[in-house]
Design a protein around this motif. Structure first.
Motif, PDB file in Angstrom:
ATOM      1  N   ALA A 152       0.866  -1.180   0.000  1.00  0.00           N
ATOM      2  CA  ALA A 152       0.000   0.000   0.000  1.00  0.00           C
ATOM      3  C   ALA A 152       0.902   1.229   0.000  1.00  0.00           C
ATOM      4  N   PHE A 153       0.376   2.339  -0.544  1.00  0.00           N
ATOM      5  CA  PHE A 153       1.218   3.521  -0.686  1.00  0.00           C
ATOM      6  C   PHE A 153       1.145   4.421   0.541  1.00  0.00           C
ATOM      7  N   PHE A 154       2.344   4.822   0.987  1.00  0.00           N
ATOM      8  CA  PHE A 154       2.428   5.854   2.025  1.00  0.00           C
ATOM      9  C   PHE A 154       3.732   6.608   1.816  1.00  0.00           C
ATOM     10  N   ASN A 155       3.640   7.931   1.744  1.00  0.00           N
ATOM     11  CA  ASN A 155       4.846   8.738   1.579  1.00  0.00           C
ATOM     12  C   ASN A 155       5.098   9.548   2.858  1.00  0.00           C
ATOM     13  N   LEU A 206     -14.831  13.561   2.565  1.00  0.00           N
ATOM     14  CA  LEU A 206     -14.754  12.448   1.619  1.00  0.00           C
ATOM     15  C   LEU A 206     -13.349  12.404   1.044  1.00  0.00           C
ATOM     16  N   GLU A 207     -12.637  11.327   1.346  1.00  0.00           N
ATOM     17  CA  GLU A 207     -11.285  11.189   0.813  1.00  0.00           C
ATOM     18  C   GLU A 207     -11.310  10.150  -0.305  1.00  0.00           C
ATOM     19  N   GLY A 208     -11.133  10.623  -1.532  1.00  0.00           N
ATOM     20  CA  GLY A 208     -11.315   9.767  -2.706  1.00  0.00           C
ATOM     21  C   GLY A 208     -10.211   8.747  -2.929  1.00  0.00           C
ATOM     22  N   MET A 209      -8.962   9.131  -2.611  1.00  0.00           N
ATOM     23  CA  MET A 209      -7.806   8.257  -2.872  1.00  0.00           C
ATOM     24  C   MET A 209      -6.919   8.276  -1.640  1.00  0.00           C
ATOM     25  N   SER A 210      -7.274   7.447  -0.692  1.00  0.00           N
ATOM     26  CA  SER A 210      -6.746   7.608   0.665  1.00  0.00           C
ATOM     27  C   SER A 210      -5.393   6.939   0.911  1.00  0.00           C
ATOM     28  N   GLY A 211      -5.006   5.949   0.074  1.00  0.00           N
ATOM     29  CA  GLY A 211      -3.855   5.137   0.451  1.00  0.00           C
ATOM     30  C   GLY A 211      -4.153   4.504   1.800  1.00  0.00           C
ATOM     31  N   ILE A 212      -3.166   4.522   2.709  1.00  0.00           N
ATOM     32  CA  ILE A 212      -3.370   3.893   4.023  1.00  0.00           C
ATOM     33  C   ILE A 212      -4.210   4.788   4.955  1.00  0.00           C
ATOM     34  N   GLY A 213      -4.708   5.901   4.393  1.00  0.00           N
ATOM     35  CA  GLY A 213      -5.674   6.722   5.126  1.00  0.00           C
ATOM     36  C   GLY A 213      -5.073   7.859   5.943  1.00  0.00           C
ATOM     37  N   ALA A 214      -3.800   8.177   5.671  1.00  0.00           N
ATOM     38  CA  ALA A 214      -3.115   9.160   6.517  1.00  0.00           C
ATOM     39  C   ALA A 214      -3.911  10.471   6.654  1.00  0.00           C
ATOM     40  N   ARG A 215      -4.396  11.010   5.536  1.00  0.00           N
ATOM     41  CA  ARG A 215      -5.078  12.306   5.594  1.00  0.00           C
ATOM     42  C   ARG A 215      -6.441  12.162   6.293  1.00  0.00           C
ATOM     43  N   GLY A 216      -7.191  11.166   5.867  1.00  0.00           N
ATOM     44  CA  GLY A 216      -8.539  10.989   6.425  1.00  0.00           C
ATOM     45  C   GLY A 216      -8.516  10.669   7.910  1.00  0.00           C
ATOM     46  N   ILE A 262     -13.370   7.169   3.937  1.00  0.00           N
ATOM     47  CA  ILE A 262     -12.075   6.942   3.308  1.00  0.00           C
ATOM     48  C   ILE A 262     -12.255   5.939   2.173  1.00  0.00           C
ATOM     49  N   ASN A 263     -11.794   6.300   0.982  1.00  0.00           N
ATOM     50  CA  ASN A 263     -11.953   5.404  -0.175  1.00  0.00           C
ATOM     51  C   ASN A 263     -10.622   5.167  -0.879  1.00  0.00           C
ATOM     52  N   ASP A 264     -10.405   3.945  -1.295  1.00  0.00           N
ATOM     53  CA  ASP A 264      -9.253   3.612  -2.135  1.00  0.00           C
ATOM     54  C   ASP A 264      -9.568   2.309  -2.861  1.00  0.00           C
ATOM     55  N   LEU A 265      -8.878   2.115  -3.966  1.00  0.00           N
ATOM     56  CA  LEU A 265      -9.064   0.868  -4.734  1.00  0.00           C
ATOM     57  C   LEU A 265      -8.307  -0.293  -4.105  1.00  0.00           C
ATOM     58  N   ASN A 266      -7.309   0.020  -3.296  1.00  0.00           N
ATOM     59  CA  ASN A 266      -6.416  -1.010  -2.768  1.00  0.00           C
ATOM     60  C   ASN A 266      -6.956  -1.568  -1.432  1.00  0.00           C
ATOM     61  N   GLU A 300     -14.307   0.748  -0.813  1.00  0.00           N
ATOM     62  CA  GLU A 300     -13.320   0.233  -1.763  1.00  0.00           C
ATOM     63  C   GLU A 300     -13.900   0.322  -3.170  1.00  0.00           C
ATOM     64  N   LYS A 301     -13.805   1.520  -3.743  1.00  0.00           N
ATOM     65  CA  LYS A 301     -14.400   1.730  -5.067  1.00  0.00           C
ATOM     66  C   LYS A 301     -13.455   2.533  -5.953  1.00  0.00           C
ATOM     67  N   GLU A 302     -13.693   2.466  -7.229  1.00  0.00           N
ATOM     68  CA  GLU A 302     -13.021   3.373  -8.153  1.00  0.00           C
ATOM     69  C   GLU A 302     -13.449   4.777  -7.718  1.00  0.00           C
ATOM     70  N   VAL A 303     -12.517   5.714  -7.720  1.00  0.00           N
ATOM     71  CA  VAL A 303     -12.785   7.019  -7.095  1.00  0.00           C
ATOM     72  C   VAL A 303     -14.003   7.729  -7.677  1.00  0.00           C
ATOM     73  N   CYS A 304     -14.195   7.677  -8.991  1.00  0.00           N
ATOM     74  CA  CYS A 304     -15.339   8.389  -9.580  1.00  0.00           C
ATOM     75  C   CYS A 304     -16.656   7.712  -9.213  1.00  0.00           C
ATOM     76  N   ILE A 308      -8.970  14.761  -3.571  1.00  0.00           N
ATOM     77  CA  ILE A 308      -8.420  13.724  -4.457  1.00  0.00           C
ATOM     78  C   ILE A 308      -6.907  13.881  -4.531  1.00  0.00           C
ATOM     79  N   ASP A 309      -6.237  12.762  -4.425  1.00  0.00           N
ATOM     80  CA  ASP A 309      -4.781  12.758  -4.276  1.00  0.00           C
ATOM     81  C   ASP A 309      -4.190  11.626  -5.130  1.00  0.00           C
ATOM     82  N   PRO A 310      -4.222  11.816  -6.458  1.00  0.00           N
ATOM     83  CA  PRO A 310      -3.815  10.707  -7.335  1.00  0.00           C
ATOM     84  C   PRO A 310      -2.308  10.645  -7.560  1.00  0.00           C
ATOM     85  N   PHE A 311      -1.850   9.578  -8.185  1.00  0.00           N
ATOM     86  CA  PHE A 311      -0.507   9.561  -8.760  1.00  0.00           C
ATOM     87  C   PHE A 311      -0.655  10.305 -10.082  1.00  0.00           C
ATOM     88  N   GLY A 312       0.017  11.437 -10.261  1.00  0.00           N
ATOM     89  CA  GLY A 312      -0.066  12.148 -11.543  1.00  0.00           C
ATOM     90  C   GLY A 312      -1.125  13.235 -11.554  1.00  0.00           C
TER      91      GLY A 312
HETATM   92  C1  LIG Z   1      -0.828   9.270  -3.956  1.00  0.00           C
HETATM   93  S1  LIG Z   1      -1.672   7.897  -3.256  1.00  0.00           S
HETATM   94  C2  LIG Z   1      -2.669   8.619  -2.005  1.00  0.00           C
HETATM   95  C3  LIG Z   1      -1.922   9.069  -0.809  1.00  0.00           C
HETATM   96  C4  LIG Z   1      -2.759   9.481   0.371  1.00  0.00           C
HETATM   97  N1  LIG Z   1      -3.815  10.403   0.011  1.00  0.00           N
HETATM   98  C5  LIG Z   1      -1.875  10.062   1.474  1.00  0.00           C
HETATM   99  O1  LIG Z   1      -1.967  11.274   1.769  1.00  0.00           O
HETATM  100  O2  LIG Z   1      -1.111   9.300   2.057  1.00  0.00           O
HETATM  101  C6  LIG Z   1      -2.842   7.494  -4.495  1.00  0.00           C
HETATM  102  C7  LIG Z   1      -3.830   6.394  -4.078  1.00  0.00           C
HETATM  103  O3  LIG Z   1      -4.844   6.329  -5.066  1.00  0.00           O
HETATM  104  C8  LIG Z   1      -5.258   5.003  -5.202  1.00  0.00           C
HETATM  105  N2  LIG Z   1      -5.897   4.928  -6.522  1.00  0.00           N
HETATM  106  C9  LIG Z   1      -5.310   4.998  -7.737  1.00  0.00           C
HETATM  107  N3  LIG Z   1      -6.229   5.009  -8.707  1.00  0.00           N
HETATM  108  C10 LIG Z   1      -7.446   4.950  -8.094  1.00  0.00           C
HETATM  109  C11 LIG Z   1      -8.779   4.977  -8.564  1.00  0.00           C
HETATM  110  N4  LIG Z   1      -9.035   5.059  -9.860  1.00  0.00           N
HETATM  111  N5  LIG Z   1      -9.770   4.923  -7.657  1.00  0.00           N
HETATM  112  C12 LIG Z   1      -9.511   4.855  -6.310  1.00  0.00           C
HETATM  113  N6  LIG Z   1      -8.249   4.853  -5.821  1.00  0.00           N
HETATM  114  C13 LIG Z   1      -7.239   4.902  -6.694  1.00  0.00           C
HETATM  115  C14 LIG Z   1      -4.014   4.180  -5.024  1.00  0.00           C
HETATM  116  O4  LIG Z   1      -4.333   2.868  -4.565  1.00  0.00           O
HETATM  117  C15 LIG Z   1      -3.240   4.998  -4.000  1.00  0.00           C
HETATM  118  O5  LIG Z   1      -3.457   4.487  -2.706  1.00  0.00           O
END
Ligand SMILES: C[S@@+](CC[C@H](N)C(=O)[O-])C[C@H]1O[C@@H](n2cnc3c(N)ncnc32)[C@H](O)[C@@H]1O
Ligand SMILES: [Zn+2]
Length: 388
Positions: A41-44, A72-82, A96-100, A123-127, A145-149
């Motif tokens: 799982a992602f955590f920075n 509503l946290e759309g892309m939470s990773g391990i949930g740090a922000r939420g 808190i929502n994430d696909l992982n 546990e859903k696709e963010v949209c 929303i906090d995506p990669f990219g």
């Molecule tokens: C940059 S990390 C989020 C970091 C987190 N917000 C934090 O502050 O630690 C991006 C997260 O988006 C999730 N993710 C990527 N695409 C997704 C999608 N389409 N729907 C839901 N989650 C998605 C990934 O599993 C990943 O955990």
């Protein structure tokens, strides 16, 4: 305990840390690897200050918001922000929502450790997640929303899931695209073109806001930027969402002359530099109005006193306050000094000299050697010369 068993957390792969005032279960590798891994799982950990800024901005918003306080946290990773929002701020509910699924299990475990009550997991696709919250009565007062990219693909559903008067926040990490390395990709993703300039981080944030503005206008929604923030690896925006059509002309261009360094914002494109008549580079369409709301920033400075955040935050927000009513785009000392082939004067000195010459001037949070001013490049150079 039950969750711990359910998780089967091998102690050598996971670790509990504290960020702000909140316990977080994180993958050990994310603390040791140079680039935090996406699996399990992602955590920075380096994004701690980035999350600190979110906590401060959300606290400032919540203090003055009358409606239901739902994050509503759309892309939470391990949930740090939420988890931090739920634990450190006064909210009614956090989802808190994430696909992982592993990331969510870890978030649940942390929620337990912090004894959090009003928190749900999805546990859903963010949209899909945000669309489930796009009806009146279901929307969030804060949506992140906090995506990669690039976040651009999630602007529609993000706006729709934010209630009237709420805050929508988003991060962008596709820096090369936004900074002009891949202009076509930027046009495709954000609808605007960047120019490579020294103040590229501010231009990038204006491109992100410009794109959001175009989407919002299509939906009959107005956005008002409250706070923006940039670091080495990301850009972040916080905007207020109002369910009313936007009549203002806040989209336009930055016209930048690579010959003399003159720049200005305009709702129209121009061909020639008004100072030196050289061909001018055009960036945009992008957001040309204010990006920092003075009152909101003042509220952030009040709220920060009660929060467990890094000391650097207050210094940065003080700079934001100083520049909140300044013109768009900043100059850097190096930029001016290299034009003049002289060593740069001190930042405070040049700001003081500009003010003594009846120009508005301030530091900027975007760059430690940057300054904003109402003076144009020729006027700045004249003042530089007099301060040598
Ligand atoms: C940059 S990390 C989020 C970091 C987190 N917000 C934090 O502050 O630690 C991006 C997260 O988006 C999730 N993710 C990527 N695409 C997704 C999608 N389409 N729907 C839901 N989650 C998605 C990934 O599993 C990943 O955990
Ligand atoms: Zn010029």
């Amino acid at each position: 305990m039950r969750l711990k068993k359910e998780l089967k957390i091998p102690s050598e792969s996971f670790q509990e840390i504290i960020e702000g005032g909140t316990k977080l279960l994180v993958p050990k590798k994310s603390l040791t690897d140079k680039v935090p891994p996406k699996e399990p799982a992602f955590f920075n950990p380096k994004a701690r200050v980035n999350r600190d800024f979110s906590i401060i901005a959300y606290a400032a918003f919540l203090k003055n918001f009358q409606g239901p306080k739902i994050f509503l946290e759309g892309m939470s990773g391990i949930g740090a922000r939420g988890l931090r929002v739920s634990n450190e701020l006064k909210v009614d509910n956090t989802i808190i929502n994430d696909l992982n699924p592993t990331a969510l299990k870890m978030a649940k475990y942390s929620a337990n450790q912090n004894e959090l009550k009003n928190i749900e997991f999805s546990e859903k696709e963010v949209c899909r997640f945000l669309s489930n919250h796009s009806e009146k009565g279901e929307r969030g007062s804060i949506v992140d929303i906090d995506p990669f990219g690039s976040p651009a693909a999630f602007f529609d559903c993000g706006i729709r899931a934010t209630m009237h008067g709420g805050i929508f926040s988003a991060a962008a990490t596709d820096l090369q695209v936004l900074n002009g390395l891949f202009q076509d990709a930027c046009k495709r993703k954000y609808g605007g073109i960047p120019v490579r300039v020294k103040y590229g981080n501010e231009m990038a944030i204006r491109l992100v806001l410009g794109c959001l503005r175009m989407v919002a206008a299509r939906l009959g929604v107005e956005i008002i930027p409250m706070f923006v923030e940039s670091e080495m690896h990301y850009y972040r925006i916080y905007v207020k969402i109002l369910n009313r059509p936007d009549q203002k002309k806040n989209l336009g261009y930055i016209l930048h002359c690579k010959n003399c360094g003159h720049r200005k914002t305009s709702t129209e494109q121009e061909q020639k530099c008004e100072l030196c008549n050289s061909e001018i580079s055009v960036a945009g369409p992008l957001w040309i109005e204010d990006i920092l709301d003075k009152k909101f920033i003042q509220n952030m400075l009040v709220e920060i006193q009660d929060l467990k955040v890094d000391k650097v935050c207050e210094r940065t927000i003080q700079k934001c306050l100083a520049e909140s009513e300044m013109p768009a785009t900043y100059f850097t000392l190096d930029e001016i000094a290299s034009k003049m082939k002289a060593s740069p004067p001190k930042l405070e000195k040049i700001i003081q000299s500009l003010e003594q010459n009846n120009f508005a001037a301030s530091v900027t949070a975007f760059n430690p050697t940057g300054f904003k001013t109402s003076a144009n490049i020729n006027e700045i150079i004249k003042i530089f010369q007099s301060t040598q």
